[in-house]
Design a protein around this motif. Structure first.
Motif, PDB file in Angstrom:
ATOM      1  N   UNK A 139      50.426  -0.191  27.882  1.00  0.00           N
ATOM      2  CA  UNK A 139      49.336   0.597  27.307  1.00  0.00           C
ATOM      3  C   UNK A 139      48.428   1.030  28.448  1.00  0.00           C
ATOM      4  N   UNK A 140      48.118   2.344  28.513  1.00  0.00           N
ATOM      5  CA  UNK A 140      47.240   2.881  29.553  1.00  0.00           C
ATOM      6  C   UNK A 140      45.967   3.419  28.905  1.00  0.00           C
ATOM      7  N   UNK A 141      44.828   2.897  29.307  1.00  0.00           N
ATOM      8  CA  UNK A 141      43.553   3.295  28.698  1.00  0.00           C
ATOM      9  C   UNK A 141      43.270   4.771  28.958  1.00  0.00           C
ATOM     10  N   UNK A 142      43.107   5.576  27.906  1.00  0.00           N
ATOM     11  CA  UNK A 142      42.830   7.002  28.107  1.00  0.00           C
ATOM     12  C   UNK A 142      41.360   7.293  28.371  1.00  0.00           C
ATOM     13  N   UNK A 143      40.489   6.317  28.109  1.00  0.00           N
ATOM     14  CA  UNK A 143      39.056   6.516  28.278  1.00  0.00           C
ATOM     15  C   UNK A 143      38.416   5.181  28.602  1.00  0.00           C
ATOM     16  N   UNK A 144      37.352   5.206  29.364  1.00  0.00           N
ATOM     17  CA  UNK A 144      36.615   3.978  29.653  1.00  0.00           C
ATOM     18  C   UNK A 144      36.000   3.444  28.374  1.00  0.00           C
ATOM     19  N   UNK A 145      36.140   2.160  28.140  1.00  0.00           N
ATOM     20  CA  UNK A 145      35.583   1.605  26.913  1.00  0.00           C
ATOM     21  C   UNK A 145      35.897   0.133  26.751  1.00  0.00           C
ATOM     22  N   UNK A 146      35.508  -0.374  25.594  1.00  0.00           N
ATOM     23  CA  UNK A 146      35.764  -1.767  25.218  1.00  0.00           C
ATOM     24  C   UNK A 146      36.918  -1.779  24.221  1.00  0.00           C
ATOM     25  N   UNK A 147      37.948  -2.559  24.511  1.00  0.00           N
ATOM     26  CA  UNK A 147      39.180  -2.586  23.718  1.00  0.00           C
ATOM     27  C   UNK A 147      39.458  -4.006  23.216  1.00  0.00           C
ATOM     28  N   UNK A 148      40.194  -4.054  22.121  1.00  0.00           N
ATOM     29  CA  UNK A 148      40.668  -5.334  21.601  1.00  0.00           C
ATOM     30  C   UNK A 148      42.200  -5.326  21.584  1.00  0.00           C
ATOM     31  N   UNK A 149      42.807  -6.418  22.065  1.00  0.00           N
ATOM     32  CA  UNK A 149      44.264  -6.555  22.078  1.00  0.00           C
ATOM     33  C   UNK A 149      44.658  -7.899  21.463  1.00  0.00           C
ATOM     34  N   UNK A 150      45.787  -7.878  20.754  1.00  0.00           N
ATOM     35  CA  UNK A 150      46.313  -9.106  20.189  1.00  0.00           C
ATOM     36  C   UNK A 150      47.840  -9.065  20.258  1.00  0.00           C
ATOM     37  N   UNK A 151      48.451 -10.244  20.513  1.00  0.00           N
ATOM     38  CA  UNK A 151      49.899 -10.314  20.594  1.00  0.00           C
ATOM     39  C   UNK A 151      50.382 -11.617  19.950  1.00  0.00           C
ATOM     40  N   UNK A 152      51.612 -11.554  19.431  1.00  0.00           N
ATOM     41  CA  UNK A 152      52.218 -12.675  18.709  1.00  0.00           C
ATOM     42  C   UNK A 152      53.594 -12.958  19.306  1.00  0.00           C
ATOM     43  N   UNK A 153      53.931 -14.236  19.385  1.00  0.00           N
ATOM     44  CA  UNK A 153      55.258 -14.629  19.847  1.00  0.00           C
ATOM     45  C   UNK A 153      55.887 -15.640  18.902  1.00  0.00           C
ATOM     46  N   UNK A 154      57.205 -15.558  18.724  1.00  0.00           N
ATOM     47  CA  UNK A 154      57.934 -16.464  17.833  1.00  0.00           C
ATOM     48  C   UNK A 154      59.187 -16.948  18.557  1.00  0.00           C
ATOM     49  N   UNK A 155      59.527 -18.202  18.352  1.00  0.00           N
ATOM     50  CA  UNK A 155      60.758 -18.723  18.949  1.00  0.00           C
ATOM     51  C   UNK A 155      61.371 -19.763  18.025  1.00  0.00           C
ATOM     52  N   UNK A 156      62.646 -20.026  18.238  1.00  0.00           N
ATOM     53  CA  UNK A 156      63.349 -21.063  17.492  1.00  0.00           C
ATOM     54  C   UNK A 156      63.348 -22.363  18.298  1.00  0.00           C
ATOM     55  N   UNK A 157      63.759 -23.427  17.647  1.00  0.00           N
ATOM     56  CA  UNK A 157      63.658 -24.755  18.224  1.00  0.00           C
ATOM     57  C   UNK A 157      64.432 -24.944  19.521  1.00  0.00           C
ATOM     58  N   UNK A 158      63.853 -25.768  20.370  1.00  0.00           N
ATOM     59  CA  UNK A 158      64.537 -26.208  21.560  1.00  0.00           C
ATOM     60  C   UNK A 158      64.187 -25.487  22.838  1.00  0.00           C
ATOM     61  N   UNK A 159      63.593 -24.296  22.746  1.00  0.00           N
ATOM     62  CA  UNK A 159      63.240 -23.543  23.954  1.00  0.00           C
ATOM     63  C   UNK A 159      61.775 -23.129  23.904  1.00  0.00           C
ATOM     64  N   UNK A 160      61.094 -23.272  24.994  1.00  0.00           N
ATOM     65  CA  UNK A 160      59.677 -22.927  25.072  1.00  0.00           C
ATOM     66  C   UNK A 160      59.475 -21.416  25.000  1.00  0.00           C
ATOM     67  N   UNK A 161      58.395 -21.016  24.303  1.00  0.00           N
ATOM     68  CA  UNK A 161      57.985 -19.609  24.239  1.00  0.00           C
ATOM     69  C   UNK A 161      56.629 -19.498  24.944  1.00  0.00           C
TER      70      UNK A 161
END
Length: 213
Positions: free
Chosen positions: A124-146
Motif C-alpha cells: 500500500x502506497x500512501x497517496x496523501x499525507x495523513x493519519x491512517x489505520x491498518x489491521x491484519x489477520x493471520x491464521x494457521x493450523x496446528x504444529x507450525x508457528x504463524x
C-alpha cells in the motif's frame, strides 16, 4: 488698397465655398456634427477597450475558479482511501514456511478505493499525507508457528504471532500511523513460519485514511 484686397479675398472665398458646398449647407453645423461623431467614436472605442479588459479579467477569474475546482476535486478524491484484501484469490493452502522472510501479497481484493493498494506486490502506497489505520489477520493450523509483521517503508511497526497452536491459531494486530505521501505499508511473514487461507479469507490485510494532514 489693403482694405480693397481684403474685400476681394473675402468675395473670392465666399464664391469658392458656394462652388464646393450647396447654398443650403451650414459649414459650421457640419463641422460640429463631425466633431460630435468623433467624440462618440472615441467613447465607443473607450467602451470597447473597457469591455475587452473586463472580458480578460472574467476569463482569468473563470480559469482560477476552474483550477480551484480541479484542485478541490483532486484533494477530495485523495481523501477517499480505503482497501481490504484476503491472501488467496481462490482455493486453499498455506504460504510458507520458508527460511527467509516473505512479503505477503493479498490477491483477493474486496475494495481498493483510491487505488493505493497494489495486488501485484502486496504494498500500500500512501497517496496523501495523513493519519491512517491498518489491521491484519493471520491464521494457521496446528504444529507450525504463524508470525506476521506490518512494515512501514521496510521497518517493523507491529506484529501478530501464534506459537505452534495445537489445532488452529489466529492472531491480529492494528496500528494508527502518520504517513507522508509515498510511504509504503506491507506485511511480512517471518522466516520458518506460515499462514493459512481459504475462501473464508482467514488471513487478510486492510486499512484506510482517517484524515489528511
Amino acid at each position: 488698397m489693403a482694405v480693397l484686397q481684403m474685400v476681394l479675398l473675402l468675395c473670392a472665398g465666399s464664391s469658392l465655398a458656394e462652388d464646393i458646398f450647396p447654398p443650403t449647407v451650414n459649414i459650421i453645423a457640419e463641422l460640429e456634427k463631425l466633431k460630435n461623431m468623433d467624440e462618440r467614436i472615441q467613447k465607443l472605442e473607450e467602451t470597447l477597450a473597457k469591455v475587452l479588459s473586463e472580458n480578460e479579467a472574467l476569463k482569468t477569474t473563470v480559469q482560477d475558479s476552474q483550477n480551484k475546482l480541479e484542485s478541490f476535486q483532486k484533494e477530495n478524491g485523495a481523501k477517499k482511501v480505503a482497501f481490504s484484501a484476503g491472501l488467496l484469490e481462490s482455493g486453499t493452502g498455506h504460504t510458507g514456511p520458508i527460511n527467509t522472510p516473505k512479503i505477503l501479497v493479498y490477491k483477493k481484493v474486496f475494495s481498493n478505493i483510491g487505488g493505493a493498494y497494489d495486488a501485484n506486490t502486496g504494498v500500500f502506497t500512501a497517496p496523501v499525507k495523513g493519519v491512517y489505520y491498518f489491521r491484519f489477520y493471520g491464521h494457521s493450523h496446528g504444529g507450525t508457528t504463524m508470525a506476521v509483521s506490518l512494515l512501514k517503508n521496510g521497518e517493523t511497526q507491529c506484529s501478530a504471532f501464534a506459537w505452534k497452536p495445537t489445532s488452529n491459531g489466529n492472531a491480529s494486530n492494528g496500528v494508527v500511523l502518520t504517513l507522508e505521501t509515498g510511504d509504503q505499508i506491507s506485511t511480512r511473514l517471518w522466516a520458518n513460519t506460515w499462514v493459512y487461507d481459504d475462501p473464508e479469507s482467514y488471513t487478510s490485510f486492510g486499512g484506510f485514511l482517517i484524515f489528511p494532514l
